[in-house]
Design a protein around this motif. Structure first.
Motif, PDB file in Angstrom:
ATOM      1  N   SER A  17       0.830  -1.208   0.000  1.00  0.00           N
ATOM      2  CA  SER A  17       0.000   0.000   0.000  1.00  0.00           C
ATOM      3  C   SER A  17       0.865   1.258   0.000  1.00  0.00           C
ATOM      4  CB  SER A  17      -0.896   0.013   1.244  1.00  0.00           C
ATOM      5  OG  SER A  17      -1.441   1.303   1.449  1.00  0.00           O
ATOM      6  N   PRO A  18       0.488   2.290  -0.769  1.00  0.00           N
ATOM      7  CA  PRO A  18       1.232   3.554  -0.709  1.00  0.00           C
ATOM      8  C   PRO A  18       1.151   4.201   0.665  1.00  0.00           C
ATOM      9  CG  PRO A  18      -0.807   3.819  -1.964  1.00  0.00           C
ATOM     10  CD  PRO A  18      -0.630   2.350  -1.734  1.00  0.00           C
ATOM     11  N   ILE A 121      -0.679   2.800  14.820  1.00  0.00           N
ATOM     12  CA  ILE A 121       0.530   2.717  14.003  1.00  0.00           C
ATOM     13  C   ILE A 121       1.118   4.107  13.770  1.00  0.00           C
ATOM     14  CG2 ILE A 121       1.443   2.057  11.737  1.00  0.00           C
ATOM     15  CD1 ILE A 121       0.725  -0.272  13.644  1.00  0.00           C
ATOM     16  N   GLY A 122       0.260   5.113  13.611  1.00  0.00           N
ATOM     17  CA  GLY A 122       0.741   6.475  13.417  1.00  0.00           C
ATOM     18  C   GLY A 122       1.494   7.009  14.614  1.00  0.00           C
ATOM     19  N   GLU A 123       1.087   6.601  15.799  1.00  0.00           N
ATOM     20  CA  GLU A 123       1.811   7.006  17.011  1.00  0.00           C
ATOM     21  C   GLU A 123       3.229   6.448  17.017  1.00  0.00           C
ATOM     22  OE1 GLU A 123       1.179   8.848  19.848  1.00  0.00           O
ATOM     23  OE2 GLU A 123      -0.498   9.687  18.711  1.00  0.00           O
ATOM     24  N   ARG A 124       3.370   5.213  16.576  1.00  0.00           N
ATOM     25  CA  ARG A 124       4.688   4.566  16.571  1.00  0.00           C
ATOM     26  C   ARG A 124       5.519   4.974  15.363  1.00  0.00           C
ATOM     27  NH1 ARG A 124       2.865  -1.724  17.668  1.00  0.00           N
ATOM     28  NH2 ARG A 124       1.586  -1.366  19.530  1.00  0.00           N
ATOM     29  N   HIS A 125       4.832   5.195  14.235  1.00  0.00           N
ATOM     30  CA  HIS A 125       5.530   5.468  12.973  1.00  0.00           C
ATOM     31  C   HIS A 125       4.866   6.663  12.278  1.00  0.00           C
ATOM     32  CE1 HIS A 125       7.439   1.564  13.599  1.00  0.00           C
ATOM     33  NE2 HIS A 125       6.229   1.049  13.753  1.00  0.00           N
ATOM     34  N   PRO A 126       5.160   7.875  12.730  1.00  0.00           N
ATOM     35  CA  PRO A 126       4.486   9.058  12.177  1.00  0.00           C
ATOM     36  C   PRO A 126       4.727   9.260  10.682  1.00  0.00           C
ATOM     37  CG  PRO A 126       6.306   9.679  13.629  1.00  0.00           C
ATOM     38  CD  PRO A 126       6.081   8.220  13.824  1.00  0.00           C
ATOM     39  N   GLU A 127       5.741   8.588  10.139  1.00  0.00           N
ATOM     40  CA  GLU A 127       5.968   8.709   8.694  1.00  0.00           C
ATOM     41  C   GLU A 127       4.784   8.169   7.896  1.00  0.00           C
ATOM     42  OE1 GLU A 127       8.362   4.947   9.934  1.00  0.00           O
ATOM     43  OE2 GLU A 127       7.702   6.857  10.797  1.00  0.00           O
ATOM     44  N   MET A 128       3.932   7.360   8.536  1.00  0.00           N
ATOM     45  CA  MET A 128       2.724   6.877   7.865  1.00  0.00           C
ATOM     46  C   MET A 128       1.867   8.048   7.391  1.00  0.00           C
ATOM     47  SD  MET A 128      -0.517   4.740   9.440  1.00  0.00           S
ATOM     48  CE  MET A 128      -1.184   6.257  10.193  1.00  0.00           C
ATOM     49  N   TYR A 129       1.765   9.082   8.218  1.00  0.00           N
ATOM     50  CA  TYR A 129       0.934  10.231   7.853  1.00  0.00           C
ATOM     51  C   TYR A 129       1.494  10.953   6.635  1.00  0.00           C
ATOM     52  CZ  TYR A 129      -1.372   9.548  12.351  1.00  0.00           C
ATOM     53  OH  TYR A 129      -2.074   9.010  13.407  1.00  0.00           O
ATOM     54  N   LYS A 131       3.105   9.511   4.193  1.00  0.00           N
ATOM     55  CA  LYS A 131       2.775   8.676   3.034  1.00  0.00           C
ATOM     56  C   LYS A 131       1.313   8.876   2.618  1.00  0.00           C
ATOM     57  CE  LYS A 131       6.148   5.118   4.377  1.00  0.00           C
ATOM     58  NZ  LYS A 131       7.014   5.209   3.179  1.00  0.00           N
ATOM     59  N   ILE A 132       0.414   8.912   3.604  1.00  0.00           N
ATOM     60  CA  ILE A 132      -0.997   9.116   3.294  1.00  0.00           C
ATOM     61  C   ILE A 132      -1.210  10.506   2.698  1.00  0.00           C
ATOM     62  CG2 ILE A 132      -3.303   9.354   4.319  1.00  0.00           C
ATOM     63  CD1 ILE A 132      -2.539   7.152   6.291  1.00  0.00           C
ATOM     64  N   PHE A 133      -0.503  11.501   3.225  1.00  0.00           N
ATOM     65  CA  PHE A 133      -0.615  12.870   2.707  1.00  0.00           C
ATOM     66  C   PHE A 133      -0.189  12.934   1.243  1.00  0.00           C
ATOM     67  CE2 PHE A 133       1.562  16.904   1.813  1.00  0.00           C
ATOM     68  CZ  PHE A 133       0.506  17.790   1.993  1.00  0.00           C
ATOM     69  N   VAL A 138      -1.714  13.242  -4.683  1.00  0.00           N
ATOM     70  CA  VAL A 138      -1.730  12.669  -6.029  1.00  0.00           C
ATOM     71  C   VAL A 138      -3.173  12.408  -6.465  1.00  0.00           C
ATOM     72  CG1 VAL A 138      -1.078  10.665  -7.406  1.00  0.00           C
ATOM     73  CG2 VAL A 138       0.568  11.668  -5.819  1.00  0.00           C
ATOM     74  N   ARG A 139      -3.973  11.840  -5.572  1.00  0.00           N
ATOM     75  CA  ARG A 139      -5.374  11.570  -5.894  1.00  0.00           C
ATOM     76  C   ARG A 139      -6.137  12.877  -6.133  1.00  0.00           C
ATOM     77  NH1 ARG A 139      -8.426   7.681  -1.846  1.00  0.00           N
ATOM     78  NH2 ARG A 139      -7.202   6.144  -3.006  1.00  0.00           N
TER      79      ARG A 139
END
Length: 239
Positions: A17-18, A121-129, A131-133, A138-139
């Motif tokens: 997943s992106p 997961i966002g608390e542990r790995h804020p880089e997830m946000y 990626k979603i951003f 792009v969308r």
């Protein structure tokens, strides 16, 4: 669980997943543990306009159409979500009502992940946000292109643009042209292009007469891609 779901490695789907690509394995495993798999029948909905829900979704099989619906029941299709497309990220901003409908256009199997798992997961790995951003930007650019077409281009150009986008995603080169390997009716194209079925039929008939396109074995065959591309140019409005 459906046979389709049994054949899918959920952790691999999540890791591709992106939104989650590049996160540690334990993050993918935690998301998979929290996920549920649901089956939806054609013409049902993942969610509807005004609904408040707390899940995000990944399409495992089938097709889901995102629709804007007016108070008078008019519908405009923004996009079709294909397998491994993700949707529902606005729930991360809070309990806001959905702004569109997500209609099942082909029987679908969907991976459903609760917001609580993503926040964990966002608390542990804020880089997830991040990626979603990026994925959301792009969308959004694609939606802006659609809005520009609605505002400035006639139906003929919008329909040609939809065909070209589908060809890029689903086109298969054959000896006599490019086959569009997706089953869409004239009503589908009317939704996707913000036009009436009658006008869609008229334009397709004109394209068939000009040798641009034909319907064969329930698939569209594009004989003249260059002519189809020229149809996207800004021209006079349709009759």
């Amino acid at each position: 669980m459906s046979s389709i779901a049994q054949d899918i490695d959920i952790i691999k789907v999540i890791s591709r997943s992106p939104w989650f690509e590049g996160l540690p394995d334990e993050a993918h495993e935690r998301l998979a543990e929290s996920a549920r798999i649901r089956n939806y029948r054609k013409n049902s909905y993942l969610f509807t306009t005004g609904e408040v829900s707390t899940d995000v979704y990944c399409i495992l099989s089938g097709r889901v159409r995102l629709l804007l619906t007016s108070a008078l029941g008019q519908e405009y299709a923004l996009t079709d979500l294909e397998p491994e497309s993700w949707a529902g990220e606005p729930v991360l901003a809070g309990d806001m009502p959905r702004m569109m409908d997500a209609q099942i256009n082909e029987n679908a199997t969907v991976l459903v992940i609760p917001r609580s798992a993503l926040l964990e997961i966002g608390e542990r790995h804020p880089e997830m946000y991040q990626k979603i951003f990026v994925h959301n930007i792009v969308r959004s650019r694609g939606i802006y292109v659609l809005l520009m077409g609605m505002a400035f281009y006639p139906l003929r150009s919008r329909l040609a643009g939809r065909f070209l986008a589908l060809i890029e995603e689903h086109g298969q080169q054959g000896d006599d042209g490019i086959y569009l390997d997706v089953h869409l009716s004239q009503n589908d194209f009317a939704q996707l292009s913000l036009g009436s079925r009658q006008l869609i039929n008229k334009i397709l008939s004109q394209w068939r007469e000009r040798g641009i396109i034909e319907l064969t074995a329930n698939r569209y065959l594009i004989h003249d891609l260059q002519a189809l591309e020229q149809e996207t140019e800004l021209k006079e409005v349709d009759d």
